[in-house]
Design a protein around this motif. Structure first.
Motif, short mmCIF file in Angstrom:
data_model
loop_
_atom_site.label_atom_id
_atom_site.label_comp_id
_atom_site.label_asym_id
_atom_site.label_seq_id
_atom_site.Cartn_x
_atom_site.Cartn_y
_atom_site.Cartn_z
N ALA A 1 3.61 38.84 4.97
CA ALA A 1 4.84 39.39 4.40
C ALA A 1 4.90 39.13 2.90
O ALA A 1 5.37 39.98 2.13
CB ALA A 1 6.05 38.76 5.09
N GLY A 2 4.42 37.97 2.46
CA GLY A 2 4.40 37.66 1.04
C GLY A 2 3.53 38.62 0.26
O GLY A 2 3.90 39.08 -0.83
N GLY B 1 4.75 32.73 2.58
CA GLY B 1 4.98 33.96 1.85
C GLY B 1 4.76 33.79 0.36
O GLY B 1 4.18 34.67 -0.31
N THR C 1 10.63 36.47 3.30
CA THR C 1 9.37 36.08 3.94
C THR C 1 9.61 35.03 5.02
O THR C 1 8.95 35.03 6.05
CB THR C 1 8.35 35.56 2.92
OG1 THR C 1 8.93 34.49 2.16
CG2 THR C 1 7.93 36.67 1.97
#
Length: 244
Positions: free
Chosen positions: A202-203, A135, A107
């Motif tokens: 993204a996390g 993230g 992330t």
């Protein structure tokens, strides 16, 4: 308004979270003396910070990793480590130690790449663990949306701590990053809003497989969005109050 703790105890020792906290603090202490020497500090950041113009020219890809362990001052470090301390242990508890480490670094790299894409010709060095920690916050939102987080609210001379559901705090934080990104010039430096937003998204994306493996919506139905274990309780301060 910022979080100071959550009511979500982890079921096992978060060794990777502790390791990341120690690494960030130790690395910062190793060069904190350079803040008295701007030339030496600039040389360090030029070598190890992520500079979008350098990366888009095909050089310095390793700085997307090294920049995650550098910080621009005591407050920058303290803020990032506080967020990692609050949210990291629970995500690590659900993912496992090594998968959490891979998740954290992935992330962080995604956040760095989005920042480079938002300002490809910027010569401004970028440092900080904020993208990777964003993230972690995104993963926490997906796994524990209704975990209680204690917020310290400061309004001039008014101080108060009160709990709110994690999803309110995390969604508000993401919205502020998104709005900040729309209203700022990433080429001019300052807060890397798009890195924060990119790391957060993204996390969530990288946590989706784990969430689906836990049952997806059924996982939320079983826990009502709360942690799947008893929440931590905190006693009130024993310090006596002086009334007006």
């Amino acid at each position: 308004m910022f979080p100071i703790r959550d009511h979500n105890p982890s079921g096992r020792t978060p060794y990777v979270t502790y390791l990341l906290l120690a690494a960030n603090i130790a690395i910062f202490l190793s060069y904190v003396g350079l803040f008295q020497d701007p030339h030496a500090l600039n040389a360090l950041f030029f070598e190890y910070a992520a500079i979008p113009a350098r990366i888009t020219s095909g050089d310095g890809f390793s700085t997307l990793f090294s920049s995650m362990f550098l910080h621009g001052g005591w407050l920058h470090l303290a803020g990032n480590m506080l967020f990692l301390w609050i949210f990291g242990d629970n995500v690590e508890d659900e993912m496992g130690h090594i998968p959490f480490l891979v998740f954290y670094l992935a992330t962080g790299l995604a956040a760095g790449l989005l920042h480079v894409m938002s300002a490809p010709y910027s010569p401004v060095p970028t440092v900080g663990a904020s993208g990777a920690i964003a993230g972690v916050m995104g993963g926490y939102l997906l796994l524990f949306p209704r975990a209680r987080v204690d917020i310290l609210l400061i309004l001039i001379i008014f101080f108060r701590i009160f709990p709110i559901p994690a999803w309110i705090m995390l969604v508000l934080w993401f919205a502020l990053q998104f709005i900040g990104g729309l209203g700022s010039d990433p080429e001019a430096g300052g807060v890397a809003y798009w890195a924060h937003a990119g790391g957060f998204i993204a996390g969530i994306v990288l946590t989706l497989p784990l969430w689906l493996a836990r049952g997806g919506p059924r996982f939320w139905n079983r826990t009502q969005g709360h942690p799947p274990h008893p929440e931590a309780t905190y006693t009130r301060s024993r310090i006596p109050k002086v009334r007006r």
